[in-house]
Enzyme design. Structure first.
Site, PDB file in Angstrom:
ATOM      1  N   ARG A   1     -12.558   5.969   4.994  1.00  0.00           N
ATOM      2  CA  ARG A   1     -13.731   5.618   4.159  1.00  0.00           C
ATOM      3  C   ARG A   1     -14.825   6.675   4.334  1.00  0.00           C
ATOM      4  NH1 ARG A   1      -9.989   2.568   3.482  1.00  0.00           N
ATOM      5  NH2 ARG A   1      -9.648   4.250   2.034  1.00  0.00           N
TER       6      ARG A   1
ATOM      7  N   HIS B   1     -13.600   3.364  -7.530  1.00  0.00           N
ATOM      8  CA  HIS B   1     -15.038   3.045  -7.653  1.00  0.00           C
ATOM      9  C   HIS B   1     -15.711   4.027  -8.577  1.00  0.00           C
ATOM     10  CE1 HIS B   1     -13.509   2.290  -3.545  1.00  0.00           C
ATOM     11  NE2 HIS B   1     -14.005   1.096  -3.797  1.00  0.00           N
TER      12      HIS B   1
ATOM     13  N   LYS C   1     -10.501  17.870  -7.122  1.00  0.00           N
ATOM     14  CA  LYS C   1     -10.860  16.503  -7.521  1.00  0.00           C
ATOM     15  C   LYS C   1     -10.695  16.291  -9.029  1.00  0.00           C
ATOM     16  CE  LYS C   1     -14.869  13.412  -7.466  1.00  0.00           C
ATOM     17  NZ  LYS C   1     -14.086  12.295  -7.958  1.00  0.00           N
TER      18      LYS C   1
ATOM     19  N   ASP D   1       0.849  -1.202   0.000  1.00  0.00           N
ATOM     20  CA  ASP D   1       0.000   0.000   0.000  1.00  0.00           C
ATOM     21  C   ASP D   1       0.881   1.246   0.000  1.00  0.00           C
ATOM     22  OD1 ASP D   1      -2.043  -1.798   0.476  1.00  0.00           O
ATOM     23  OD2 ASP D   1      -2.809  -0.773   2.249  1.00  0.00           O
ATOM     24  N   MET D   2       0.344   2.368  -0.448  1.00  0.00           N
ATOM     25  CA  MET D   2       1.058   3.632  -0.268  1.00  0.00           C
ATOM     26  C   MET D   2       0.375   4.417   0.842  1.00  0.00           C
ATOM     27  SD  MET D   2       3.733   5.171  -1.023  1.00  0.00           S
ATOM     28  CE  MET D   2       4.368   4.531  -2.575  1.00  0.00           C
TER      29      MET D   2
ATOM     30  N   ARG E   1      -0.771  -0.325  -8.709  1.00  0.00           N
ATOM     31  CA  ARG E   1      -2.182  -0.101  -8.404  1.00  0.00           C
ATOM     32  C   ARG E   1      -2.371   1.415  -8.298  1.00  0.00           C
ATOM     33  NH1 ARG E   1      -3.063  -2.831  -3.237  1.00  0.00           N
ATOM     34  NH2 ARG E   1      -3.039  -0.896  -2.080  1.00  0.00           N
TER      35      ARG E   1
ATOM     36  N   LYS F   1      -6.602   7.107  -6.085  1.00  0.00           N
ATOM     37  CA  LYS F   1      -6.642   8.577  -6.020  1.00  0.00           C
ATOM     38  C   LYS F   1      -5.800   9.111  -4.861  1.00  0.00           C
ATOM     39  CE  LYS F   1     -10.997   9.161  -8.436  1.00  0.00           C
ATOM     40  NZ  LYS F   1     -12.340   9.757  -8.466  1.00  0.00           N
TER      41      LYS F   1
ATOM     42  N   GLN G   1      -0.364   7.044  -5.822  1.00  0.00           N
ATOM     43  CA  GLN G   1      -1.501   7.936  -5.551  1.00  0.00           C
ATOM     44  C   GLN G   1      -1.571   9.059  -6.584  1.00  0.00           C
ATOM     45  OE1 GLN G   1       0.323   8.545  -1.844  1.00  0.00           O
ATOM     46  NE2 GLN G   1      -1.224   7.463  -0.643  1.00  0.00           N
TER      47      GLN G   1
ATOM     48  N   ALA H   1      -5.705   8.703  -0.205  1.00  0.00           N
ATOM     49  CA  ALA H   1      -6.683   8.743   0.889  1.00  0.00           C
ATOM     50  C   ALA H   1      -6.247   9.563   2.093  1.00  0.00           C
ATOM     51  CB  ALA H   1      -6.980   7.301   1.335  1.00  0.00           C
TER      52      ALA H   1
HETATM   53  C1  FAD Z   1      -8.354  -1.500  -4.199  1.00  0.00           C
HETATM   54  C2  FAD Z   1      -8.031  -0.188  -3.556  1.00  0.00           C
HETATM   55  C3  FAD Z   1      -6.803  -0.020  -2.928  1.00  0.00           C
HETATM   56  C4  FAD Z   1      -6.485   1.212  -2.350  1.00  0.00           C
HETATM   57  N1  FAD Z   1      -5.226   1.388  -1.819  1.00  0.00           N
HETATM   58  C5  FAD Z   1      -4.866   2.627  -1.387  1.00  0.00           C
HETATM   59  C6  FAD Z   1      -3.525   2.885  -0.989  1.00  0.00           C
HETATM   60  O1  FAD Z   1      -2.653   2.021  -0.982  1.00  0.00           O
HETATM   61  N2  FAD Z   1      -3.220   4.157  -0.590  1.00  0.00           N
HETATM   62  C7  FAD Z   1      -4.163   5.167  -0.593  1.00  0.00           C
HETATM   63  O2  FAD Z   1      -3.810   6.314  -0.263  1.00  0.00           O
HETATM   64  N3  FAD Z   1      -5.427   4.929  -0.957  1.00  0.00           N
HETATM   65  C8  FAD Z   1      -5.807   3.687  -1.353  1.00  0.00           C
HETATM   66  N4  FAD Z   1      -7.113   3.474  -1.755  1.00  0.00           N
HETATM   67  C9  FAD Z   1      -8.142   4.509  -1.515  1.00  0.00           C
HETATM   68  C10 FAD Z   1      -8.182   5.534  -2.638  1.00  0.00           C
HETATM   69  O3  FAD Z   1      -7.038   6.365  -2.572  1.00  0.00           O
HETATM   70  C11 FAD Z   1      -9.430   6.422  -2.562  1.00  0.00           C
HETATM   71  O4  FAD Z   1      -9.423   7.129  -1.351  1.00  0.00           O
HETATM   72  C12 FAD Z   1     -10.751   5.669  -2.672  1.00  0.00           C
HETATM   73  O5  FAD Z   1     -10.669   4.619  -3.585  1.00  0.00           O
HETATM   74  C13 FAD Z   1     -11.902   6.628  -3.116  1.00  0.00           C
HETATM   75  O6  FAD Z   1     -11.640   7.123  -4.394  1.00  0.00           O
HETATM   76  P1  FAD Z   1     -12.401   6.612  -5.737  1.00  0.00           P
HETATM   77  O7  FAD Z   1     -11.348   6.348  -6.741  1.00  0.00           O
HETATM   78  O8  FAD Z   1     -13.258   5.468  -5.428  1.00  0.00           O
HETATM   79  O9  FAD Z   1     -13.171   7.843  -6.283  1.00  0.00           O
HETATM   80  P2  FAD Z   1     -14.192   8.879  -5.652  1.00  0.00           P
HETATM   81  O10 FAD Z   1     -14.286   9.976  -6.647  1.00  0.00           O
HETATM   82  O11 FAD Z   1     -13.792   9.229  -4.248  1.00  0.00           O
HETATM   83  O12 FAD Z   1     -15.529   8.064  -5.606  1.00  0.00           O
HETATM   84  C14 FAD Z   1     -16.254   7.690  -6.746  1.00  0.00           C
HETATM   85  C15 FAD Z   1     -17.561   7.070  -6.311  1.00  0.00           C
HETATM   86  O13 FAD Z   1     -17.298   5.841  -5.638  1.00  0.00           O
HETATM   87  C16 FAD Z   1     -18.122   5.688  -4.495  1.00  0.00           C
HETATM   88  N5  FAD Z   1     -17.279   5.702  -3.289  1.00  0.00           N
HETATM   89  C17 FAD Z   1     -15.970   6.073  -3.186  1.00  0.00           C
HETATM   90  N6  FAD Z   1     -15.516   5.911  -1.931  1.00  0.00           N
HETATM   91  C18 FAD Z   1     -16.570   5.451  -1.218  1.00  0.00           C
HETATM   92  C19 FAD Z   1     -16.748   5.099   0.143  1.00  0.00           C
HETATM   93  N7  FAD Z   1     -15.751   5.185   1.039  1.00  0.00           N
HETATM   94  N8  FAD Z   1     -17.967   4.646   0.524  1.00  0.00           N
HETATM   95  C20 FAD Z   1     -18.992   4.538  -0.353  1.00  0.00           C
HETATM   96  N9  FAD Z   1     -18.884   4.866  -1.664  1.00  0.00           N
HETATM   97  C21 FAD Z   1     -17.689   5.313  -2.089  1.00  0.00           C
HETATM   98  C22 FAD Z   1     -19.080   6.856  -4.507  1.00  0.00           C
HETATM   99  O14 FAD Z   1     -20.223   6.461  -5.226  1.00  0.00           O
HETATM  100  C23 FAD Z   1     -18.325   7.914  -5.286  1.00  0.00           C
HETATM  101  O15 FAD Z   1     -19.161   8.823  -5.907  1.00  0.00           O
HETATM  102  C24 FAD Z   1      -7.438   2.263  -2.354  1.00  0.00           C
HETATM  103  C25 FAD Z   1      -8.662   2.078  -2.991  1.00  0.00           C
HETATM  104  C26 FAD Z   1      -8.960   0.892  -3.595  1.00  0.00           C
HETATM  105  C27 FAD Z   1     -10.280   0.748  -4.289  1.00  0.00           C
END
Ligand code: FAD
Length: 310
Positions: A292, A230, A199, A132-133, A182, A185, A161, A187
């Site tokens: 989350r 997502h 964004k 993970d990052m 991977r 965006k 990221q 977190a």
């Molecule tokens: C497989 C995976 C691994 C990850 N690993 C890391 C990592 O190593 N380091 C790191 O910094 N981050 C990690 N993340 C988190 C990532 O950085 C984002 O914070 C997170 O994925 C939300 O961004 P999004 O791309 O889904 O887009 P967004 O624009 O945030 O969301 C798009 C849509 O997805 C849905 N959604 C998004 N998040 C949620 C939520 N929490 N609950 C409900 N619905 C939601 C909503 O419908 C939203 O409109 C990971 C995420 C995934 C999926």
């Protein structure tokens, strides 16, 4: 930054809140929406169900910033057990670790030792071993540890990221070294000189990083794309781009978090895309859960509903 997002990210680092939340049944019920349970058995049972829907899994044991060497070693021991159970089960499950849970705060040597042990063991299962990052002060050290163990596992991957200004440059070196990447965006709470505050800029950066990984030379070098998002618009854009270059659907994959956008996960799998679900489990869920909530503050409604007993 959205003030609510900022608030949840500050809460993520607050140990008093963590202790309080972990005691409250209604918070635990809200968390269960994103986590099948606290044990490895719970996570493996979820992986089995997901496999029935043609979804692969990434398993991660929750925890971060471990400050005790024996505890960090115990985390690595736990991952050896995870690998053993995955091997026995034959599930298409990969493993993802956080280096601060493996003792990175105690020094890179500790993290190298622990990740190295996991890498030696995890090469016996077919999947990748992901790192993970975490927040930006860890980025250089994370790449350093990754490179130190690269000869010990042929399928090492790392999260990049999209919100970090530095990520396009980092990606070039990862592509040159043929790592699995991977793209996510991002977190964590980061200052504007480190991470893009808008964004729309993050989304564009995500697409560019994904496109770079789909390029011929990147794939020839052994680098690969896992798009961890997502975001349905971003997913559609990546698929359209890959299709326009006639890149086969099994040359890249998507990954989402357990319990989020389940219908999108099912749709991708049904359309012949590779899609994995990251299943988190363990007792140390508070900071992870706050992130989350920061991603989608509306998730707090599940906590409120639980509090009201609905
Ligand atoms: C497989 C995976 C691994 C990850 N690993 C890391 C990592 O190593 N380091 C790191 O910094 N981050 C990690 N993340 C988190 C990532 O950085 C984002 O914070 C997170 O994925 C939300 O961004 P999004 O791309 O889904 O887009 P967004 O624009 O945030 O969301 C798009 C849509 O997805 C849905 N959604 C998004 N998040 C949620 C939520 N929490 N609950 C409900 N619905 C939601 C909503 O419908 C939203 O409109 C990971 C995420 C995934 C999926």
């Amino acid at each position: 930054m959205n003030p609510l997002r900022g608030l949840f990210l500050v809460a993520a680092d607050n140990s008093w809140l963590r202790v309080q939340a972990q005691r409250r049944g209604f918070v635990r019920r809200a968390v269960s929406r994103f986590m099948p349970g606290e044990t490895l058995d719970d996570a493996l049972a979820a992986a089995k169900t997901l496999a029935g829907a043609r979804l692969g899994t990434i398993l991660t044991h929750l925890g971060e910033n471990v400050a005790d060497a024996a505890e960090a070693r115990a985390v690595a021991d736990h991952y050896l057990e995870v690998v053993r159970r995955v091997r026995e089960s034959g599930l298409d499950a990969e493993v993802s670790v956080k280096l601060t849970q493996l003792g990175l705060d105690l020094g890179t040597a500790v993290a190298i030792e622990n990740l190295g042990r996991i890498a030696d063991c995890a090469r016996t299962i077919p999947g990748r071993l992901w790192v993970d990052m975490e927040s930006s002060p860890y980025v250089d050290r994370t790449f350093g540890v990754l490179r130190a163990v690269r000869d010990r596992h042929p399928r090492l991957g790392v999260a990049v990221q999209a919100y970090l200004h530095r990520s396009a440059a980092d990606l070039e070196t990862l592509v040159a070294d043929g790592f699995a990447v991977r793209v996510v965006k991002g977190a964590y709470r980061e200052p504007a000189d480190v991470a893009m505050p808008r964004k729309a800029d993050v989304d564009e950066s995500f697409f560019r990083l994904a496109a770079r990984l789909l390029a011929d030379d990147a794939r020839r070098n052994g680098a690969s794309l896992t798009a961890g998002t997502h975001d349905p618009r971003l997913i559609a854009r990546i698929v359209a781009y890959a299709d326009s270059l006639r890149i086969p659907r099994d040359a890249y994959e998507f990954a989402m978090l357990y319990g989020i956008q389940r219908s999108e996960q099912a749709r991708l799998a049904a359309e012949g895309h590779r899609c994995r679900v990251l299943v988190s489990y363990g007792r140390y869920w508070f900071p992870w859960y706050m992130r989350r909530l920061a991603e989608r503050p509306a998730n707090v409604l599940f906590v409120v509903r639980g509090m009201l007993g609905r």
